[in-house]
Design a protein around this motif. Sequence first.
Motif, PDB file in Angstrom:
ATOM      1  N   MET A   5     -12.507  -3.327  -0.040  1.00 18.29           N
ATOM      2  CA  MET A   5     -11.365  -4.216   0.195  1.00 18.29           C
ATOM      3  C   MET A   5     -11.201  -4.486   1.691  1.00 18.29           C
ATOM      4  N   SER A   6     -11.398  -3.459   2.501  1.00 15.96           N
ATOM      5  CA  SER A   6     -11.215  -3.684   3.937  1.00 15.96           C
ATOM      6  C   SER A   6     -12.375  -4.514   4.501  1.00 15.96           C
ATOM      7  N   GLY A  62     -11.609   0.989  -1.690  1.00 15.19           N
ATOM      8  CA  GLY A  62     -10.753   0.666  -0.548  1.00 15.19           C
ATOM      9  C   GLY A  62     -11.590   0.182   0.632  1.00 15.19           C
ATOM     10  N   ILE A  63     -12.783   0.742   0.762  1.00 17.14           N
ATOM     11  CA  ILE A  63     -13.681   0.342   1.853  1.00 17.14           C
ATOM     12  C   ILE A  63     -14.173  -1.087   1.615  1.00 17.14           C
ATOM     13  N   ALA A 115     -20.649  -0.808   6.044  1.00 22.31           N
ATOM     14  CA  ALA A 115     -19.448  -1.610   5.796  1.00 22.31           C
ATOM     15  C   ALA A 115     -19.415  -2.910   6.596  1.00 22.31           C
ATOM     16  N   LEU A 129       0.856  -1.190   0.000  1.00 25.53           N
ATOM     17  CA  LEU A 129       0.000   0.000   0.000  1.00 25.53           C
ATOM     18  C   LEU A 129       0.896   1.246   0.000  1.00 25.53           C
ATOM     19  N   PRO A 130       0.472   2.398  -0.409  1.00 18.93           N
ATOM     20  CA  PRO A 130      -0.898   2.767  -0.751  1.00 18.93           C
ATOM     21  C   PRO A 130      -1.338   2.141  -2.075  1.00 18.93           C
ATOM     22  N   HIS A 131      -2.659   1.922  -2.156  1.00 16.16           N
ATOM     23  CA  HIS A 131      -3.212   1.370  -3.385  1.00 16.16           C
ATOM     24  C   HIS A 131      -3.413   2.462  -4.427  1.00 16.16           C
ATOM     25  N   ILE A 132      -3.836   2.026  -5.600  1.00 16.67           N
ATOM     26  CA  ILE A 132      -3.912   2.911  -6.766  1.00 16.67           C
ATOM     27  C   ILE A 132      -5.150   3.818  -6.739  1.00 16.67           C
ATOM     28  N   TRP A 133      -6.151   3.465  -5.906  1.00 17.67           N
ATOM     29  CA  TRP A 133      -7.436   4.151  -5.979  1.00 17.67           C
ATOM     30  C   TRP A 133      -7.361   5.602  -5.485  1.00 17.67           C
ATOM     31  N   CYS A 134      -8.225   6.435  -6.054  1.00 18.97           N
ATOM     32  CA  CYS A 134      -8.241   7.871  -5.757  1.00 18.97           C
ATOM     33  C   CYS A 134      -8.683   8.127  -4.302  1.00 18.97           C
ATOM     34  N   ALA A 135      -8.441   9.336  -3.858  1.00 18.06           N
ATOM     35  CA  ALA A 135      -8.883   9.740  -2.518  1.00 18.06           C
ATOM     36  C   ALA A 135     -10.403   9.606  -2.424  1.00 18.06           C
ATOM     37  N   GLY A 136     -10.862   8.916  -1.406  1.00 18.79           N
ATOM     38  CA  GLY A 136     -12.300   8.788  -1.177  1.00 18.79           C
ATOM     39  C   GLY A 136     -12.981   7.723  -2.004  1.00 18.79           C
ATOM     40  N   CYS A 137     -12.232   6.982  -2.784  1.00 19.02           N
ATOM     41  CA  CYS A 137     -12.800   5.908  -3.609  1.00 19.02           C
ATOM     42  C   CYS A 137     -13.360   4.819  -2.705  1.00 19.02           C
ATOM     43  N   ILE A 139     -20.888   0.663   0.831  1.00 12.94           N
ATOM     44  CA  ILE A 139     -19.712   1.110   1.577  1.00 12.94           C
ATOM     45  C   ILE A 139     -20.071   1.877   2.847  1.00 12.94           C
TER      46      ILE A 139
END
Lengths: 69, 273, 375
Positions: free
Chosen positions: B27-28, B24-25, B176, B13-21, B173
């Motif tokens: 994935m967690s 990531g939620i 969650a 990490l950090p992953h490729i996704w944009c801020a607030g995408c 999301i």
Amino acid sequence: MAKKSYDVQVVSKLCKACGLCVHLCPKNVFDRAKDGRAVPARPEDCIGCGTCELHCPDFCVETKEKEGE
Amino acid sequence: MKPEYEKYFRNNLPHIWCAGCGHGIVMSAWARAVNQLGLDKDQCVAISGIGCSSRITGYIDMHTMNTTHGRALTFATGVKMARPDLNVFVFSGDGDGTAIGGNHFIHACRRNIDMTVVLMNNNIYGMTGGQFSPMTPFGKKATTCPYGSIDRSFDMAELAKGAGATFVARSDIFHAKHLTDMIVAGFNHKGFSIIEAVSSCPISYGRRNGTPDPRDMMDNIKEMCVMKAAYDKLSDEEKANKIPIGILQQIDDAPEYTSEYEKLVERVQGGAK
Amino acid sequence: MANVRLVQGNEACALGALKAGAYNFFGYPITPSTEIAEHMAEMMPKCGARFVQMEDEIASIGAVIGAAATGRKAFTATSGPGFSLMQEAIGFAAIDEVPCVVVDVQRMGPCTGLPTLSAQGDIQQARFGSHGDHAIIALAPSSVMETYYMTIQCFNLAEKYRTPVILLLDEEIGHLRERFDVDPDEEVEIINRKQPTCAPEDYLPYENTEDDVPAMAYWGKGYRYHMTGLTHNQKGYYSSVLPEVDAFNRRLTRKIEGHIDEFWESEDFFVDDCDYLFIAYGSVARTAQEAMEELRAEGIKVGLLRPKTIWPINEAKIKKACEGKKAVIVPELNLGQYAREIERVIGKPVEKVTRVDSELVLVEECVDKVKEVLK
């Protein structure tokens, strides 16, 4: 029973400054730094609900119950 | 990251996704599900196609494949027919899963091979910069429908139900924890399980549709996604801007393909003796 | 004599695949390859192997690669239209170095063409069908027996070089029934992919090894790694780092073309003792052979080189074989797809005998061509 207290950590290098934790925290624990990243300004208010952790897309917010208190 | 689910990730990490995408939620939420299930990552497989959603496999410490556009389910079918003992997760997106991969989607639902599919729906092709997908709502804007989409959109859950999927769920999301629960329930279902994870794309979708701020997108999702039991009690008018979350279809007695094949082998070999 | 029977080329392919240890077949019905799927559907459960009829050819090749990635031997069989649909995923198998076999029973094209009639129009597609640079191995048998052994060889080459291998049948061979004399219990060489000997944490699934072929770990044994259709580094993760990308792409070609002498095969008839050389493959090689025999009976010194390995082309071998010949004649069931390659290699024009009307090249056409050149 003593009130539980929590460590609130933001791994700054992973934070992308989306503001979701600041927005969703029911106790207003976080502030945003100048660059927009989250800062745990009031960890003493944290109730350990985990909302910030659950909704952080970047795996950078973590809350942990303090031991021995 | 919490050590209990950190172990399911590669240290990249950090992953490729944009801020607030929202991805990531998702994935967690998925990682917490895997932790809850206590899976041995060496016996687990994660397969994806192409698009923002599909980058997830790069971060997961399992046997992972980031395959071609829309074809994750076909690769997963191969894996499961080769090694039914392995646990298979498939990650897809609204475009990857229901446009280019639409045919594989319905046939995977029909065939009912035991695997758990998480379809991250952000209503847009994010990776290519915001073109409309089959799940972009009617009237919404994208780079290839700058005047608003005149394409009718898919309801993925209804599509899966129609195609005979034996476990169909939806979560989002905002909810969650519920998303984690749905993934756990899907995994525990013997057969093909599909979970739509309503996600968000502030950059490529939100910016063109009045919600460039991930916080607004989150609020909208919170408002829109209603537990199925509550949704069912709403009037048609109230339902208009809501979508149900929860288990939307579960069929427990449908034949699972790899088990059926085992039986077939026994039958054929028994007959030959 | 106990093993002698009449067998069709497609059935021989199915039998060869099972002998090679194929555990998974995924396919979609398409003439003239369908008998392979039908045989697999019947035989695989008996052997404890797995047959699945997929929703299309794209799904078929995807499933083949998925199964093969785990460690199984997997294949599919198709014809031109399906082969076209498979090309993107064949590129995935190439870039991720997944051993698998694609059987293409060629029919007349383009497009739907003439489904039940023979052609050799997929020669160039087998080599250049998928985008980007990578080498490929393609074999073409000329008889039913050879189809059996060549199918086994395809699996072995796939495993040895971690590559998709194409078996190019033509409809004529696929549907031909002829004498098949194979002991099913005969011992044949079976090659399995090289396994890592290092600890899992040191494993590089796309390592730049000395022999250009990295070890490929079976799944479930602790060697977890990432496969991606993106250009990747030795660990398997996306990379756009210039030297890494360059080294990787060059290795993909070198691991096959640089090792051609280890596996390239042909059948040669009077190649060193002829003035006129036929180069022919698949069913057409049989025609060329007959023409050669007829012409030699007349005292005309004709030879035949039949590449069994169609791709990669053995430039050194072809150049040497064509040296000093009065003419090189390439008969084929297309408008000169392989002839063009021969011309490129030897640097001068060849004589072509072509047919694209669904009929086979005739012996007399080959004979006439030589006589025409003679004048």
